[in-house]
Design a protein around this motif. Structure first.
Motif, PDB file in Angstrom:
ATOM      1  N   ILE A   1      42.705  24.156 -30.457  1.00 17.40           N
ATOM      2  CA  ILE A   1      44.053  24.490 -29.981  1.00 17.40           C
ATOM      3  C   ILE A   1      44.187  24.312 -28.469  1.00 17.40           C
ATOM      4  O   ILE A   1      45.223  23.872 -27.972  1.00 17.40           O
ATOM      5  CB  ILE A   1      44.480  25.907 -30.431  1.00 17.40           C
ATOM      6  N   ALA A   2      43.143  24.617 -27.709  1.00 16.99           N
ATOM      7  CA  ALA A   2      43.197  24.445 -26.256  1.00 16.99           C
ATOM      8  C   ALA A   2      43.327  22.966 -25.893  1.00 16.99           C
ATOM      9  O   ALA A   2      44.134  22.598 -25.030  1.00 16.99           O
ATOM     10  CB  ALA A   2      41.963  25.050 -25.596  1.00 16.99           C
ATOM     11  N   MET A   3      42.549  22.115 -26.570  1.00 19.20           N
ATOM     12  CA  MET A   3      42.627  20.678 -26.297  1.00 19.20           C
ATOM     13  C   MET A   3      43.977  20.107 -26.752  1.00 19.20           C
ATOM     14  O   MET A   3      44.548  19.254 -26.075  1.00 19.20           O
ATOM     15  CB  MET A   3      41.483  19.940 -26.984  1.00 19.20           C
ATOM     16  N   ALA A   4      44.480  20.588 -27.879  1.00 21.67           N
ATOM     17  CA  ALA A   4      45.800  20.149 -28.342  1.00 21.67           C
ATOM     18  C   ALA A   4      46.871  20.555 -27.341  1.00 21.67           C
ATOM     19  O   ALA A   4      47.822  19.810 -27.083  1.00 21.67           O
ATOM     20  CB  ALA A   4      46.098  20.727 -29.721  1.00 21.67           C
ATOM     21  N   SER A   5      46.713  21.724 -26.749  1.00 23.22           N
ATOM     22  CA  SER A   5      47.654  22.197 -25.731  1.00 23.22           C
ATOM     23  C   SER A   5      47.588  21.314 -24.490  1.00 23.22           C
ATOM     24  O   SER A   5      48.625  20.960 -23.912  1.00 23.22           O
ATOM     25  CB  SER A   5      47.351  23.649 -25.356  1.00 23.22           C
ATOM     26  N   TRP A   6      46.368  20.951 -24.069  1.00 23.61           N
ATOM     27  CA  TRP A   6      46.214  20.069 -22.909  1.00 23.61           C
ATOM     28  C   TRP A   6      46.825  18.706 -23.186  1.00 23.61           C
ATOM     29  O   TRP A   6      47.495  18.131 -22.325  1.00 23.61           O
ATOM     30  CB  TRP A   6      44.738  19.916 -22.535  1.00 23.61           C
TER      31      TRP A   6
END
Length: 144
Positions: free
Chosen positions: A35-40
């Protein structure tokens, strides 16, 4: 009202739709653990594509064609999809490069978003065709 306000507003409304789609597709392919990478990816894509989309709108606004509005919307959707999906693919590959099957997943995200977002973009154009925001000057010019 200046047509630039229209293009800026269109840019932001489209980015909300498109970014939500990219975020959802990224989670679908890379999983909720990313989710963090998708957010980035979504944040980078949004920042970069707002500027690119604005110039895309300005070019099409100044481009004189004899296309019907529906054919013009299809042509705009196709040119934008090539630019936008290529950008998403490159960003996904850069961010998820160390991830297992990153190339395959980035490719699938770009391909699926191409089809999905083209339909969404066409609908976005159809709605904006009916909205007069920022077209006051153009309507006056056409009436003269």
């Amino acid at each position: 009202m200046d047509s630039r306000v229209r293009h800026i507003t269109k840019s932001f409304t489209w980015r909300v739709i498109a970014s939500a789609t990219t975020f959802s597709l990224t989670l679908a392919f890379f999983g909720k653990a990313e989710i963090a990478m998708a957010s980035w990816l979504t944040l980078l894509e949004t920042s970069i594509k707002i500027a690119i989309y604005y110039f895309h709108e300005r070019i099409w606004f100044k481009l004189s064609t004899k296309l019907s509005h529906k054919m013009r919307h299809i042509a705009k959707a196709l040119t934008w999809r090539v630019i936008a999906s290529g950008t998403t693919f490159i960003l996904a590959l850069l961010l998820f490069g160390g991830h297992k099957d990153a190339l395959e997943k980035a490719t699938w995200i770009a391909l699926i978003e191409s089809v999905l977002k083209m339909a969404l973009y066409y609908g976005h154009e159809e709605i904006w065709y009916r909205i007069n925001l920022g077209l006051d000057d153009r309507q006056k010019e056409n009436a003269a």
